[in-house]
Design a protein around this motif. Structure first.
Motif, short mmCIF file in Angstrom:
data_model
loop_
_atom_site.label_atom_id
_atom_site.label_comp_id
_atom_site.label_asym_id
_atom_site.label_seq_id
_atom_site.Cartn_x
_atom_site.Cartn_y
_atom_site.Cartn_z
N PRO A 1 5.41 -0.08 0.96
CA PRO A 1 4.24 -0.90 0.61
C PRO A 1 3.86 -1.89 1.71
N GLY A 2 3.60 -1.38 2.90
CA GLY A 2 3.20 -2.23 4.01
C GLY A 2 2.60 -1.41 5.13
N PRO A 3 1.95 -2.04 6.10
CA PRO A 3 1.37 -1.31 7.23
C PRO A 3 2.46 -0.75 8.13
N VAL A 4 2.27 0.48 8.61
CA VAL A 4 3.28 1.18 9.40
C VAL A 4 2.68 1.67 10.70
N ASP A 5 3.38 1.42 11.79
CA ASP A 5 3.03 2.03 13.06
C ASP A 5 3.60 3.44 13.03
N VAL B 1 12.98 11.70 10.15
CA VAL B 1 12.50 10.81 9.10
C VAL B 1 11.10 10.35 9.47
N LEU B 2 10.15 10.52 8.55
CA LEU B 2 8.79 10.06 8.76
C LEU B 2 8.48 8.97 7.75
N VAL B 3 7.82 7.90 8.22
CA VAL B 3 7.51 6.75 7.38
C VAL B 3 6.02 6.48 7.44
N ASP B 4 5.40 6.17 6.30
CA ASP B 4 4.00 5.80 6.29
C ASP B 4 3.73 4.85 5.12
N ASN B 5 2.58 4.26 5.15
CA ASN B 5 2.16 3.36 4.09
C ASN B 5 2.00 4.11 2.77
N ASP B 6 2.34 3.45 1.66
CA ASP B 6 2.32 4.14 0.36
C ASP B 6 0.92 4.59 -0.05
N ALA B 7 -0.10 3.76 0.18
CA ALA B 7 -1.46 4.16 -0.19
C ALA B 7 -1.91 5.35 0.64
N ASN B 8 -1.54 5.38 1.93
CA ASN B 8 -1.86 6.53 2.78
C ASN B 8 -1.28 7.81 2.21
N LEU B 9 0.00 7.76 1.83
CA LEU B 9 0.66 8.97 1.36
C LEU B 9 0.21 9.35 -0.04
N MET B 10 -0.12 8.38 -0.87
CA MET B 10 -0.71 8.71 -2.16
C MET B 10 -2.05 9.42 -1.97
N VAL C 1 4.77 -3.26 10.25
CA VAL C 1 4.24 -4.30 11.14
C VAL C 1 3.71 -5.46 10.30
N GLN C 2 4.39 -6.59 10.36
CA GLN C 2 3.99 -7.80 9.65
C GLN C 2 3.62 -7.52 8.19
N PRO C 3 4.54 -6.96 7.41
CA PRO C 3 4.23 -6.61 6.02
C PRO C 3 4.22 -7.85 5.13
N PRO C 4 3.14 -8.12 4.42
CA PRO C 4 3.05 -9.34 3.61
C PRO C 4 4.06 -9.40 2.47
N ILE C 5 4.43 -8.23 1.89
CA ILE C 5 5.30 -8.25 0.72
C ILE C 5 6.63 -7.54 0.97
N MET C 6 7.05 -7.48 2.25
CA MET C 6 8.34 -6.85 2.58
C MET C 6 9.13 -7.77 3.51
N PRO C 7 9.58 -8.92 3.03
CA PRO C 7 10.31 -9.84 3.90
C PRO C 7 11.58 -9.21 4.47
N GLY C 8 11.78 -9.39 5.78
CA GLY C 8 12.96 -8.86 6.44
C GLY C 8 12.78 -7.45 6.99
N TRP C 9 11.63 -6.83 6.78
CA TRP C 9 11.40 -5.46 7.22
C TRP C 9 10.59 -5.38 8.51
N ASP C 10 9.98 -6.44 8.95
CA ASP C 10 9.09 -6.38 10.11
C ASP C 10 9.82 -5.87 11.34
#
Length: 409
Positions: free
Chosen positions: A159-163, A202-211, A170-179
């Motif tokens: 649930p945050g922006p992903v490079d 392993v591939l990672v992306d934003n949840d709304a993108n993958l939904m 990248v600077q996730p508002p609701i994921m403290p400690g993950w930046d």
């Protein structure tokens, strides 16, 4: 997941350098499913097509299907069709929310073989959360009756922006400690720790993108401009254009929850007046709690809406109107064919509010061919999108060549 590969590797007649990966893409897309059709599409000789197909057969990625129709009026033997063998490997996928997660084992075609959901608090940090996901994966493989060595990759929605190049948030508002945390590396290690199997991509992306990716591919494959808006604890949007996720230059596209709407509420990102601060599931939960209704998150609001709670319904409709006001601009800019509302608030009250403001504020030209709908896949959308992302990555033509060489075929 095998139905509509991306645009990479579109082999056409005369492309004499078409690789084994290009042939696989043609078969997977259905554009050419016999040896003759592959010769015609690529301009390769019969012998060369045979050699490249042989590599795919030896890897276990292709199989022969039933005979096709006889095209010649003189009759003859039917052409043997070629099929992508979606049973030769499996994919692991997980979808993280702020306080909950879902994980699954999927076939390469997107069928869920085993699934688990439970409490997993993103604020506990990546070390803990990703380690726990590794444990879930190990248990799910046993439940699905699959060997860990059959896993070809892992997809993760966060649930945050992903490079997308690095897989780091990248600077996730609701994921403290993950930046900036190495999510790929940690999840890969956790998979190995709990299964004993070698590391896999392993591939990672934003949840709304993958939904959005999962929903578009499953229910709206012919929609060339598709927008999904997820309204849960926060608000985010996923955009799929011509079958590919649109991410922007560094993964920040679709972060509509932080568009300023003129309110005075303090957002979790530290700014005032963000859309998420006044119209998200978390915002609605806070207003309900202030009036004495027990609610702490978007999922609590979802439960209240399901029970017909009148105050929750009224606040959800108001939130929908605020989101609809912003979406009028999004629709005017992108001109999508489908606008899908998903997440904890995606019910009748919220959707009613969205439509009230959207159709009032957007130009008729922008909404003339627009379908405003709710999620079809529900809580599985992110899982299916994450799984599809892995499959499309691993079986893209260039990647196919690398993997075949690694296999020695």
């Amino acid at each position: 997941m095998t139905g509509r590969p991306g645009r990479t590797g579109k082999a056409t007649k005369g492309s004499s350098q078409a690789s084994a990966g290009d042939l696989l893409a043609l078969v997977r897309s259905g554009r050419a499913v016999t040896r003759g059709a592959l010769q015609q599409a690529t301009g390769l000789s019969r012998a060369t097509v045979g050699q490249r197909l042989d590599r795919l057969f030896r890897a276990g990625w292709l199989r022969e299907g039933a005979g096709g129709p006889v095209d010649s009026p003189l009759g003859g033997r039917p052409s043997i069709t070629l099929e992508f063998d979606d049973a030769h490997a499996v994919v692991l996928a997980a979808d993280l929310d702020t306080r909950h997660a879902r994980a699954a084992v999927l076939t390469l075609a997107g069928e869920i073989l085993a699934e688990h959901s439970g409490t997993l608090v993103v604020e506990d940090g990546p070390e803990v959360v990703l380690g726990e996901l590794g444990r879930w994966f190990g248990e799910l493989l046993i439940k699905a009756g699959q060997r860990a060595e059959e896993v070809c990759g892992i997809g993760l929605a966060v649930p945050g922006p992903v490079d997308s190049e690095t897989g780091r948030v990248v600077q996730p508002p609701i994921m403290p400690g993950w930046d900036g945390y190495d999510i790929r590396g940690r999840l890969s290690r956790a998979f190995t720790e709990h299964t004993g199997a070698p590391a896999v991509p392993v591939l990672v992306d934003n949840d709304a993108n993958l939904m959005a990716y999962g929903e578009q591919r499953t229910g709206h494959p012919d929609c060339s401009a598709f927008v999904l808006v997820k309204v849960s604890t926060g608000i985010g949007a996923g955009v799929v254009v011509d079958g590919s996720i649109f991410r922007g230059v560094d993964g920040g596209a679709g972060d509509i929850g932080h568009i300023r709407v003129g309110a005075e509420a303090l957002c979790r990102c530290g700014s005032y007046g963000c859309l998420a601060a006044v119209a998200s599931g978390g915002a609605v939960a806070r207003r309900l709690a202030e009036s004495g209704v027990p609610a702490a998150s978007g999922s609590d609001v979802r439960d209240l809406l399901a029970s017909g709670h009148p105050e929750a319904a009224a606040l959800a409709r108001e939130a929908g109107r605020r989101v609809g006001d912003v979406l009028a601009t999004i629709v005017t800019l992108l001109n999508p064919g489908v606008l899908m509302i998903a997440g904890d608030l995606a019910g009748t009250p919220f959707l009613t509010g969205v439509r009230e403001l959207l159709y009032q504020r957007a130009l008729p030209r922008s909404t003339a061919h627009l379908d405003v709908v709710t999620s079809r896949l529900g809580e599985r959308a992110g899982l299916l999108g994450a799984g599809a992302l892995v499959v499309e990555h691993l079986y893209a033509p260039d990647r196919v060549e690398e993997r075949l060489l690694a296999l020695g075929v």
